[in-house]
Scaffold this motif. Sequence first.
Motif, PDB file in Angstrom:
ATOM      1  N   LEU A 157      11.438  -1.517   9.880  1.00  0.00           N
ATOM      2  CA  LEU A 157      10.223  -0.717   9.859  1.00  0.00           C
ATOM      3  C   LEU A 157       9.278  -1.202  10.948  1.00  0.00           C
ATOM      4  N   CYS A 158       8.728  -0.277  11.711  1.00  0.00           N
ATOM      5  CA  CYS A 158       7.825  -0.664  12.801  1.00  0.00           C
ATOM      6  C   CYS A 158       6.441  -0.031  12.664  1.00  0.00           C
ATOM      7  N   TYR A 159       6.245   0.814  11.659  1.00  0.00           N
ATOM      8  CA  TYR A 159       4.921   1.375  11.384  1.00  0.00           C
ATOM      9  C   TYR A 159       4.866   1.826   9.938  1.00  0.00           C
ATOM     10  N   GLY A 160       3.750   1.568   9.319  1.00  0.00           N
ATOM     11  CA  GLY A 160       3.453   2.098   7.995  1.00  0.00           C
ATOM     12  C   GLY A 160       1.957   2.251   7.881  1.00  0.00           C
ATOM     13  N   ASN A 161       1.492   3.417   7.477  1.00  0.00           N
ATOM     14  CA  ASN A 161       0.053   3.587   7.317  1.00  0.00           C
ATOM     15  C   ASN A 161      -0.387   2.972   5.986  1.00  0.00           C
ATOM     16  N   GLN A 162      -1.681   3.014   5.733  1.00  0.00           N
ATOM     17  CA  GLN A 162      -2.249   2.378   4.550  1.00  0.00           C
ATOM     18  C   GLN A 162      -1.646   2.947   3.262  1.00  0.00           C
ATOM     19  N   THR A 163      -1.421   4.242   3.207  1.00  0.00           N
ATOM     20  CA  THR A 163      -0.837   4.863   2.023  1.00  0.00           C
ATOM     21  C   THR A 163       0.578   4.338   1.798  1.00  0.00           C
ATOM     22  N   ALA A 164       1.355   4.186   2.853  1.00  0.00           N
ATOM     23  CA  ALA A 164       2.714   3.649   2.737  1.00  0.00           C
ATOM     24  C   ALA A 164       2.686   2.204   2.252  1.00  0.00           C
ATOM     25  N   LEU A 165       1.786   1.399   2.802  1.00  0.00           N
ATOM     26  CA  LEU A 165       1.698  -0.002   2.397  1.00  0.00           C
ATOM     27  C   LEU A 165       1.366  -0.118   0.914  1.00  0.00           C
ATOM     28  N   LYS A 166       0.462   0.717   0.434  1.00  0.00           N
ATOM     29  CA  LYS A 166       0.119   0.710  -0.992  1.00  0.00           C
ATOM     30  C   LYS A 166       1.306   1.155  -1.837  1.00  0.00           C
ATOM     31  N   LEU A 167       1.973   2.206  -1.419  1.00  0.00           N
ATOM     32  CA  LEU A 167       3.089   2.745  -2.191  1.00  0.00           C
ATOM     33  C   LEU A 167       4.236   1.748  -2.283  1.00  0.00           C
ATOM     34  N   TRP A 168       4.565   1.088  -1.170  1.00  0.00           N
ATOM     35  CA  TRP A 168       5.648   0.105  -1.171  1.00  0.00           C
ATOM     36  C   TRP A 168       5.162  -1.291  -1.581  1.00  0.00           C
ATOM     37  N   GLU A 169       3.869  -1.422  -1.855  1.00  0.00           N
ATOM     38  CA  GLU A 169       3.291  -2.675  -2.334  1.00  0.00           C
ATOM     39  C   GLU A 169       3.591  -3.858  -1.418  1.00  0.00           C
ATOM     40  N   MET A 170       3.275  -3.661  -0.141  1.00  0.00           N
ATOM     41  CA  MET A 170       3.469  -4.711   0.860  1.00  0.00           C
ATOM     42  C   MET A 170       2.247  -4.785   1.751  1.00  0.00           C
ATOM     43  N   ASN A 171       2.029  -5.978   2.326  1.00  0.00           N
ATOM     44  CA  ASN A 171       1.032  -6.054   3.382  1.00  0.00           C
ATOM     45  C   ASN A 171       1.736  -5.680   4.693  1.00  0.00           C
ATOM     46  N   LEU A 172       0.967  -5.522   5.733  1.00  0.00           N
ATOM     47  CA  LEU A 172       1.534  -5.048   6.993  1.00  0.00           C
ATOM     48  C   LEU A 172       2.598  -5.988   7.540  1.00  0.00           C
ATOM     49  N   SER A 173       2.367  -7.291   7.496  1.00  0.00           N
ATOM     50  CA  SER A 173       3.363  -8.210   8.066  1.00  0.00           C
ATOM     51  C   SER A 173       4.671  -8.165   7.282  1.00  0.00           C
ATOM     52  N   GLN A 174       4.618  -8.054   5.957  1.00  0.00           N
ATOM     53  CA  GLN A 174       5.846  -7.913   5.161  1.00  0.00           C
ATOM     54  C   GLN A 174       6.573  -6.626   5.538  1.00  0.00           C
ATOM     55  N   PHE A 175       5.810  -5.552   5.617  1.00  0.00           N
ATOM     56  CA  PHE A 175       6.382  -4.240   5.909  1.00  0.00           C
ATOM     57  C   PHE A 175       7.118  -4.254   7.247  1.00  0.00           C
ATOM     58  N   LEU A 176       6.502  -4.863   8.253  1.00  0.00           N
ATOM     59  CA  LEU A 176       7.069  -4.851   9.600  1.00  0.00           C
ATOM     60  C   LEU A 176       8.250  -5.795   9.774  1.00  0.00           C
ATOM     61  N   GLU A 177       8.598  -6.529   8.737  1.00  0.00           N
ATOM     62  CA  GLU A 177       9.781  -7.388   8.758  1.00  0.00           C
ATOM     63  C   GLU A 177      10.910  -6.810   7.900  1.00  0.00           C
ATOM     64  N   THR A 178      10.681  -5.657   7.310  1.00  0.00           N
ATOM     65  CA  THR A 178      11.613  -5.100   6.331  1.00  0.00           C
ATOM     66  C   THR A 178      12.599  -4.131   6.975  1.00  0.00           C
ATOM     67  N   PRO A 179      13.896  -4.351   6.771  1.00  0.00           N
ATOM     68  CA  PRO A 179      14.864  -3.325   7.176  1.00  0.00           C
ATOM     69  C   PRO A 179      14.578  -2.050   6.375  1.00  0.00           C
ATOM     70  N   SER A 180      14.559  -0.917   7.028  1.00  0.00           N
ATOM     71  CA  SER A 180      14.162   0.315   6.344  1.00  0.00           C
ATOM     72  C   SER A 180      15.086   0.666   5.185  1.00  0.00           C
ATOM     73  N   ARG A 181      16.332   0.200   5.212  1.00  0.00           N
ATOM     74  CA  ARG A 181      17.243   0.509   4.104  1.00  0.00           C
ATOM     75  C   ARG A 181      16.751  -0.089   2.794  1.00  0.00           C
ATOM     76  N   TYR A 182      15.928  -1.140   2.861  1.00  0.00           N
ATOM     77  CA  TYR A 182      15.411  -1.762   1.651  1.00  0.00           C
ATOM     78  C   TYR A 182      14.326  -0.941   0.970  1.00  0.00           C
ATOM     79  N   THR A 183      13.925   0.164   1.544  1.00  0.00           N
ATOM     80  CA  THR A 183      12.971   1.039   0.858  1.00  0.00           C
ATOM     81  C   THR A 183      13.663   1.877  -0.205  1.00  0.00           C
ATOM     82  N   ALA A 184      14.983   1.826  -0.237  1.00  0.00           N
ATOM     83  CA  ALA A 184      15.775   2.527  -1.254  1.00  0.00           C
ATOM     84  C   ALA A 184      16.602   1.501  -2.017  1.00  0.00           C
ATOM     85  N   GLU A 185      16.861   1.783  -3.288  1.00  0.00           N
ATOM     86  CA  GLU A 185      17.734   0.914  -4.075  1.00  0.00           C
ATOM     87  C   GLU A 185      19.150   0.983  -3.511  1.00  0.00           C
ATOM     88  N   PRO A 186      19.945  -0.072  -3.706  1.00  0.00           N
ATOM     89  CA  PRO A 186      21.317  -0.062  -3.183  1.00  0.00           C
ATOM     90  C   PRO A 186      22.110   1.184  -3.561  1.00  0.00           C
TER      91      PRO A 186
END
Length: 147
Positions: free
Chosen positions: A46-75
């Motif tokens: 993930l290389c961008y997430g707005n404030q609404t996305a950060l709240k929904l995924w319950e992450m701060n910006l630095s966590q979000f920007l280190e996350t492989p996008s596949r982890y936004t979905a369950e296995p």
Amino acid sequence: MKWVVASYARWTGKALSDAGEEELPKVLYHAPFVLVSHGQEADPILCYGNQTALKLWEMNLSQFLETPSRYTAEPMHRDERAQLLERTTRYGFVDDYQGIRISASGARFRIHQATVWNVVDEMGVYQGQAAMFHEWTPLGQQVSVNL
């Protein structure tokens, strides 16, 4: 961000916002809809997430920007997500996606009518993908998360 905005307009014929160029980053960051993007790595990060996305995924910006996008979905939903991304790659964008996603704490939610599009640079070279959606429904089930 410039490529995300321009690519959305290119594929859909619509603007993400009518804000001017200077205000646009702030307007999109504080928008009431989710706006996310990932790069073109083999396992896209993930290389961008707005404030609404950060709240929904319950992450701060630095966590979000280190996350492989596949982890936004369950296995169990990652194959469905991979098919969506392949369809997007093939057609440039889709505007009818629905699917289940999971936050960092394990909260599950269903997204509705998401638009997903290929992000390209000024030369039309693929740079990643982005998604935007206005509606989601909490599913009320916590699951354990292994990010």
